[in-house]
Design a protein around this motif. Structure first.
Motif, PDB file in Angstrom:
ATOM      1  N   GLU A 135     -27.197  25.286  17.800  1.00 36.33           N
ATOM      2  CA  GLU A 135     -25.738  25.172  17.711  1.00 36.33           C
ATOM      3  C   GLU A 135     -25.252  24.984  16.273  1.00 36.33           C
ATOM      4  O   GLU A 135     -24.048  25.098  15.996  1.00 36.33           O
ATOM      5  CB  GLU A 135     -25.240  24.012  18.575  1.00 36.33           C
ATOM      6  N   ASP A 136     -26.184  24.699  15.363  1.00 30.84           N
ATOM      7  CA  ASP A 136     -25.824  24.505  13.961  1.00 30.84           C
ATOM      8  C   ASP A 136     -26.059  25.753  13.120  1.00 30.84           C
ATOM      9  O   ASP A 136     -25.980  25.694  11.881  1.00 30.84           O
ATOM     10  CB  ASP A 136     -26.638  23.346  13.363  1.00 30.84           C
ATOM     11  N   ALA A 137     -26.383  26.877  13.775  1.00 35.49           N
ATOM     12  CA  ALA A 137     -26.735  28.092  13.036  1.00 35.49           C
ATOM     13  C   ALA A 137     -25.907  29.290  13.500  1.00 35.49           C
ATOM     14  O   ALA A 137     -25.404  29.325  14.628  1.00 35.49           O
ATOM     15  CB  ALA A 137     -28.219  28.395  13.209  1.00 35.49           C
TER      16      ALA A 137
ATOM     17  N   TYR B 202     -21.824  23.962  10.529  1.00 34.53           N
ATOM     18  CA  TYR B 202     -22.992  24.828  10.471  1.00 34.53           C
ATOM     19  C   TYR B 202     -23.913  24.379   9.344  1.00 34.53           C
ATOM     20  O   TYR B 202     -23.480  23.959   8.276  1.00 34.53           O
ATOM     21  CB  TYR B 202     -22.580  26.287  10.274  1.00 34.53           C
ATOM     22  N   LYS B 203     -25.213  24.521   9.611  1.00 35.12           N
ATOM     23  CA  LYS B 203     -26.204  24.095   8.640  1.00 35.12           C
ATOM     24  C   LYS B 203     -27.089  25.236   8.156  1.00 35.12           C
ATOM     25  O   LYS B 203     -27.836  25.073   7.190  1.00 35.12           O
ATOM     26  CB  LYS B 203     -27.077  22.982   9.232  1.00 35.12           C
ATOM     27  N   ALA B 204     -27.012  26.391   8.841  1.00 37.91           N
ATOM     28  CA  ALA B 204     -27.860  27.521   8.453  1.00 37.91           C
ATOM     29  C   ALA B 204     -27.227  28.842   8.873  1.00 37.91           C
ATOM     30  O   ALA B 204     -26.596  28.931   9.922  1.00 37.91           O
ATOM     31  CB  ALA B 204     -29.255  27.396   9.070  1.00 37.91           C
ATOM     32  N   ILE B 205     -27.427  29.863   8.045  1.00 36.55           N
ATOM     33  CA  ILE B 205     -27.029  31.226   8.356  1.00 36.55           C
ATOM     34  C   ILE B 205     -28.272  32.097   8.281  1.00 36.55           C
ATOM     35  O   ILE B 205     -28.967  32.109   7.259  1.00 36.55           O
ATOM     36  CB  ILE B 205     -25.969  31.766   7.376  1.00 36.55           C
ATOM     37  N   LEU B 206     -28.571  32.817   9.357  1.00 32.04           N
ATOM     38  CA  LEU B 206     -29.717  33.703   9.419  1.00 32.04           C
ATOM     39  C   LEU B 206     -29.231  35.149   9.311  1.00 32.04           C
ATOM     40  O   LEU B 206     -28.218  35.513   9.916  1.00 32.04           O
ATOM     41  CB  LEU B 206     -30.492  33.512  10.724  1.00 32.04           C
ATOM     42  N   PHE B 207     -29.958  35.960   8.550  1.00 33.85           N
ATOM     43  CA  PHE B 207     -29.571  37.349   8.317  1.00 33.85           C
ATOM     44  C   PHE B 207     -30.661  38.314   8.765  1.00 33.85           C
ATOM     45  O   PHE B 207     -31.854  38.062   8.564  1.00 33.85           O
ATOM     46  CB  PHE B 207     -29.332  37.606   6.821  1.00 33.85           C
ATOM     47  N   ASP B 208     -30.247  39.434   9.321  1.00 31.33           N
ATOM     48  CA  ASP B 208     -31.112  40.598   9.468  1.00 31.33           C
ATOM     49  C   ASP B 208     -31.280  41.216   8.072  1.00 31.33           C
ATOM     50  O   ASP B 208     -30.488  40.949   7.168  1.00 31.33           O
ATOM     51  CB  ASP B 208     -30.449  41.587  10.438  1.00 31.33           C
TER      52      ASP B 208
ATOM     53  N   GLN C  53     -28.365  35.291  20.721  1.00 28.34           N
ATOM     54  CA  GLN C  53     -27.665  34.608  21.811  1.00 28.34           C
ATOM     55  C   GLN C  53     -28.651  34.071  22.839  1.00 28.34           C
ATOM     56  O   GLN C  53     -28.411  33.017  23.440  1.00 28.34           O
ATOM     57  CB  GLN C  53     -26.658  35.557  22.454  1.00 28.34           C
ATOM     58  N   ASN C  54     -29.764  34.775  23.032  1.00 27.60           N
ATOM     59  CA  ASN C  54     -30.816  34.270  23.930  1.00 27.60           C
ATOM     60  C   ASN C  54     -31.402  32.960  23.425  1.00 27.60           C
ATOM     61  O   ASN C  54     -31.933  32.170  24.206  1.00 27.60           O
ATOM     62  CB  ASN C  54     -31.933  35.304  24.084  1.00 27.60           C
ATOM     63  N   ALA C  55     -31.304  32.760  22.107  1.00 36.32           N
ATOM     64  CA  ALA C  55     -31.783  31.514  21.501  1.00 36.32           C
ATOM     65  C   ALA C  55     -30.644  30.516  21.304  1.00 36.32           C
ATOM     66  O   ALA C  55     -30.798  29.526  20.599  1.00 36.32           O
ATOM     67  CB  ALA C  55     -32.461  31.812  20.166  1.00 36.32           C
ATOM     68  N   ASN C  56     -29.482  30.806  21.926  1.00 37.97           N
ATOM     69  CA  ASN C  56     -28.298  29.931  21.854  1.00 37.97           C
ATOM     70  C   ASN C  56     -27.726  29.814  20.446  1.00 37.97           C
ATOM     71  O   ASN C  56     -27.140  28.784  20.076  1.00 37.97           O
ATOM     72  CB  ASN C  56     -28.632  28.539  22.409  1.00 37.97           C
ATOM     73  N   ILE C  57     -27.889  30.904  19.667  1.00 38.24           N
ATOM     74  CA  ILE C  57     -27.294  30.975  18.334  1.00 38.24           C
ATOM     75  C   ILE C  57     -26.097  31.920  18.398  1.00 38.24           C
ATOM     76  O   ILE C  57     -26.176  32.989  19.000  1.00 38.24           O
ATOM     77  CB  ILE C  57     -28.321  31.517  17.307  1.00 38.24           C
ATOM     78  N   LYS C  58     -25.014  31.545  17.801  1.00 38.04           N
ATOM     79  CA  LYS C  58     -23.842  32.424  17.744  1.00 38.04           C
ATOM     80  C   LYS C  58     -24.151  33.614  16.838  1.00 38.04           C
ATOM     81  O   LYS C  58     -24.660  33.435  15.726  1.00 38.04           O
ATOM     82  CB  LYS C  58     -22.619  31.665  17.235  1.00 38.04           C
ATOM     83  N   GLY C  59     -23.815  34.832  17.310  1.00 34.94           N
ATOM     84  CA  GLY C  59     -24.128  36.034  16.560  1.00 34.94           C
ATOM     85  C   GLY C  59     -22.897  36.720  15.998  1.00 34.94           C
ATOM     86  O   GLY C  59     -21.925  36.954  16.714  1.00 34.94           O
ATOM     87  N   ILE C  60     -22.943  37.035  14.706  1.00 38.49           N
ATOM     88  CA  ILE C  60     -21.878  37.795  14.059  1.00 38.49           C
ATOM     89  C   ILE C  60     -22.379  39.229  13.872  1.00 38.49           C
ATOM     90  O   ILE C  60     -23.383  39.461  13.188  1.00 38.49           O
ATOM     91  CB  ILE C  60     -21.487  37.184  12.703  1.00 38.49           C
TER      92      ILE C  60
END
Length: 230
Positions: free
Chosen positions: A170-172, A4-10, A187-194
């Protein structure tokens, strides 16, 4: 971190506790507009204040929140309708506080990957929250829906963040509390969601998060375990 190269937060109810902020806003309204409210009545008033706020969540115009509240609980000094929005915008961002542990966790994660905020809301209020809590110094990229003209769950707002971070989906990973807007959207943007679910709410949707955590400490431990197993 396992590639993984990036983590995005709400922002709201993920990095910051909006519920606590609403309670502080209620106290400001109480002090400004009411006199000699009995302690026994404050609980009922607070619950109604939260109810009206929740109904208006996602709507940048907060006039209806206080107008509805004033209609039910007549104030001694009612704010003029054309002043309510400015009153909310001025006071509400200052009701937010940041847990130092949250800052520490974000900074620890940032040692390994890029970090970003993707939040819905008005530019003025979200920027004020971020500046007042010093979160602006922690993140590489900050995306606010009103500023960019796109809101979660639209996949374009996630793609915009990825483009600014210069990483592929796929890297986020994305971390958020709203199962539909945050997890469904990413998920609509193909990002795995936690899914950040501290209240252990039931998932009544068909959306299946990649992982679920009930604290940001769990998030940190999750990433450390991923790193060690890689």
């Amino acid at each position: 971190m396992r590639g993984y190269k990036a983590i995005l937060f709400d922002l709201d109810d993920t990095l910051l506790s909006r519920d606590q902020a609403v309670e502080k806003m209620f106290l400001i309204v109480l002090e400004k507009c009411y006199e000699n409210v009995k302690h026994s009545a404050k609980r009922e008033m607070l619950l109604k204040f939260k109810e009206y706020d929740n109904r208006c969540y996602g709507n940048n115009d907060k006039t209806i929140v206080l107008e509805s509240f004033f209609d039910e609980f007549a104030p001694n000094d009612r704010l003029p309708r054309n002043y309510i929005q400015d009153f909310w915008n001025t006071n509400f961002p200052h009701c937010f506080s940041i847990n130092q542990n949250t800052i520490n966790i974000v900074n620890a994660i940032k040692m390994h990957v890029k970090v970003a905020i993707v939040t819905n809301g008005s530019t003025h209020r979200q920027k004020a929250k971020i500046m007042n809590t010093n979160l602006n110094s922690c993140f590489d990229v900050i995306i606010i829906s009103e500023e960019v003209g796109i809101s979660k769950p639209d996949k374009r707002i996630f793609n915009l963040a990825l483009n600014k971070l210069k990483v592929q989906p796929e890297d986020a990973l994305f971390v958020g509390d709203d199962i539909e807007k945050d997890i469904g959207g990413c998920q609509n943007a193909n990002i795995k969601g936690i899914w950040f679910n501290p209240h252990k709410n039931k998932n009544d949707t068909k959306i299946k998060p990649y992982a679920e955590i009930d604290s940001l400490d769990r998030l940190f431990n999750y990433f450390m375990n991923q790193t060690q197993s890689y």
